[in-house]
Design a protein around this motif. Structure first.
Motif, PDB file in Angstrom:
ATOM      1  N   GLN A  35      11.099   2.023  -1.285  1.00  9.05           N
ATOM      2  CA  GLN A  35      10.110   3.098  -1.286  1.00  9.05           C
ATOM      3  C   GLN A  35      10.509   4.218  -2.242  1.00  9.05           C
ATOM      4  N   GLN A 129       0.849  -2.298  -3.279  1.00  7.66           N
ATOM      5  CA  GLN A 129       2.065  -2.213  -2.473  1.00  7.66           C
ATOM      6  C   GLN A 129       2.435  -3.555  -1.862  1.00  7.66           C
ATOM      7  N   SER A 130       1.450  -4.373  -1.548  1.00  4.26           N
ATOM      8  CA  SER A 130       1.749  -5.680  -0.951  1.00  4.26           C
ATOM      9  C   SER A 130       2.466  -6.597  -1.938  1.00  4.26           C
ATOM     10  N   TYR A 133       6.079  -4.821  -1.630  1.00  2.00           N
ATOM     11  CA  TYR A 133       6.769  -4.909  -0.339  1.00  2.00           C
ATOM     12  C   TYR A 133       6.573  -6.254   0.352  1.00  2.00           C
ATOM     13  N   VAL A 136       2.247  -5.261   4.096  1.00  2.00           N
ATOM     14  CA  VAL A 136       1.796  -3.887   4.262  1.00  2.00           C
ATOM     15  C   VAL A 136       0.838  -3.838   5.450  1.00  2.00           C
ATOM     16  N   THR A 153       4.495   0.809   5.578  1.00  3.02           N
ATOM     17  CA  THR A 153       5.399  -0.212   5.050  1.00  3.02           C
ATOM     18  C   THR A 153       6.621  -0.336   5.956  1.00  3.02           C
TER      19      THR A 153
END
Length: 463
Positions: A35, A129-130, A133, A136, A153
């Motif tokens: 992050q 973001q998926s 990470y 999500v 997250t």
């Protein structure tokens, strides 16, 4: 013997429980590092770079001397990997019913909910973001008299699963409150409460601390399944960003040290500990001492900077290719790739696109249904009919594609029985299915005539 067995099992369970706790703490710390890079927190990024590379092979003394040059790679890669799927924006509607004439009745209150929640913007961010990470979570929240979507997250969340390790049974999310204290929000299908400083208290308008919806108001977007709920984040992108920062910073340090030659004096009677550097002024006493030769010497560095830069560019190109991007992403040369190489590079992205679209559509429909549920529970007016149906369709900007890209995409669609020639005619000519069939047959007859065959021997076509 039974007591021994019980003691052994109790010890094993305790050890496993401690291992799980340690593992969860390590997982959260790892996602917090991810992050930090995603949010471009420079001061914290410097700490992470030092922690990862101290002793590998840099000493802490060398790392502390470095000025860390930061250029973001993560966002560039994520934008390239997700580009064109949610742009143009997808068509999102809520079908309430149809009239006798077949006219579809849509919900205006649903449209208002999409606008006030900035749904499309949130969906784009969740998608990016998926890819980073891997997993999500989106929460449908009633806040300030309208629906909002919170993005969660693994950096600020812990989940408990049951027999299905991919499904949430309990979830705790953390945020910083107005008084700078950590507030944890706990949800299960039965309960919902907040904790601060170890004390449990009720959320606003929920003194009973129950889950008012009966189901969890969360939706999960997961790109790849792993051995636990979260799966593995994009380690390749994370580590490449760290190494890129270090390489750029190491080059900067090298330039500073090697810009000037190494200087040293022989029999120059310099003070102990004196270091000759750029701009140093030397005052040598008794230069002609008997039997001693006084001299000032220099040694120039012969570092092959071109070779170093080429190696770094090669490393960057290899990384981008492994991520499914064109190698030219890392190049400043406009003609870095041949036409054939570009075709091969873009093919992988097109093959991945239907898979990502399917994942994204299933997630979006589930989240929108959760948003309708939360909206209808809290809203005093403008209820959205719960027996309606979410309509979600992607839009493709054909003007952004080359002719070769369109051909490859259509070949892929035919291969997997997604579409055929009739569908393509409908798209190109913006016509009905019957008109497309007639057009196809007309062109087929013309080809037969041009080939010299007679129409009487032509086999009829059926659809």
């Amino acid at each position: 013997m039974q007591n021994l067995t019980d003691t052994f099992l109790e010890g094993m369970l305790m050890a496993f429980d401690n291992q799980v706790k340690d593992s969860e703490s390590l997982r959260i710390k790892t996602f917090q590092d991810f992050q930090t890079l995603y949010e471009k927190d420079y001061l914290e990024i410097v700490k992470i770079v030092k922690a990862y590379f101290v002793g590998k092979p840099y000493s802490l003394e060398t790392l502390n001397k470095m000025f860390f040059e930061y250029q973001d790679i993560i966002q560039k890669v994520l934008k390239r990997l997700t580009g064109g799927i949610l742009s143009p924006a997808p068509n999102v509607d809520y079908e309430v019913s149809t009239t006798k004439d077949g006219e579809v009745i849509l919900s205006e209150d649903f449209e208002t909910m999409l606008e006030t929640s900035n749904f499309i913007e949130k969906l784009v961010e969740i998608f990016r973001q998926s890819i980073y990470y891997n997993t999500v979570i989106a929460e449908a929240v009633w806040r300030n008299d309208h629906i909002e979507v919170d993005i969660i997250t693994g950096a600020n969340c812990s989940v408990e699963t049951g027999s299905d390790y991919l499904k949430i049974e309990e979830i705790a999310t953390a945020r910083v409150g107005e008084d700078k204290h950590i507030i944890v929000s706990f949800w299960s299908e039965e309960e919902h409460y907040l904790t601060k400083g170890g004390e449990r208290y009720a959320p606003d308008d929920n003194e009973q601390m129950i889950n008012p919806y009966g189901v969890l108001p969360f939706s999960v977007l997961r790109i790849k399944e792993g051995t636990d709920f979260w799966g593995q984040p994009n380690w390749g992108l994370f580590l490449f960003q760290l190494s890129y920062i270090l390489k750029k910073s190491d080059n900067f340090l090298g330039e500073a040290y090697q810009k000037f030659p190494l200087l040293w004096g022989e029999n120059a009677q310099l003070p102990k500990g004196f270091v000759i550097g750029p701009g140093s002024y030397l005052n040598i006493d008794n230069p002609n001492s008997p039997g001693k030769t006084v001299s000032l010497n220099s040694l120039s560095h012969n570092t092959n900077w071109e070779s170093i830069i080429n190696l770094q560019e090669h490393s960057a190109k290899q990384f981008f290719v492994n991520e499914g991007l064109p190698a030219s992403t890392a190049s400043t040369e406009s003609k870095d790739l041949s036409g054939k190489a570009k075709e091969i590079d873009t093919l992988e992205l097109f093959e991945e696109r239907p898979f990502l679209q399917m994942k994204l559509k299933n997630f979006a429909v589930d989240l929108l249904n959760k948003m309708v549920m939360v909206h209808n529970y809290h809203s005093q007016s403008g209820k959205i009919p719960e027996n309606g149906k979410v309509i979600f369709n992607f839009n493709e900007d054909e003007t952004l594609k080359t002719q070769d890209e369109i051909i490859k995409e259509r070949e892929m669609q035919k291969k997997y029985f997604i579409a055929d020639e009739i569908d393509f005619i409908m798209q190109d000519l913006d016509c009905s299915e019957d008109e497309a069939k007639a057009h196809y047959l007309k062109r087929k007859e013309r080809l037969i005539q041009l080939s010299g065959d007679t129409l009487t021997t032509k086999k009829s076509m059926t659809f």
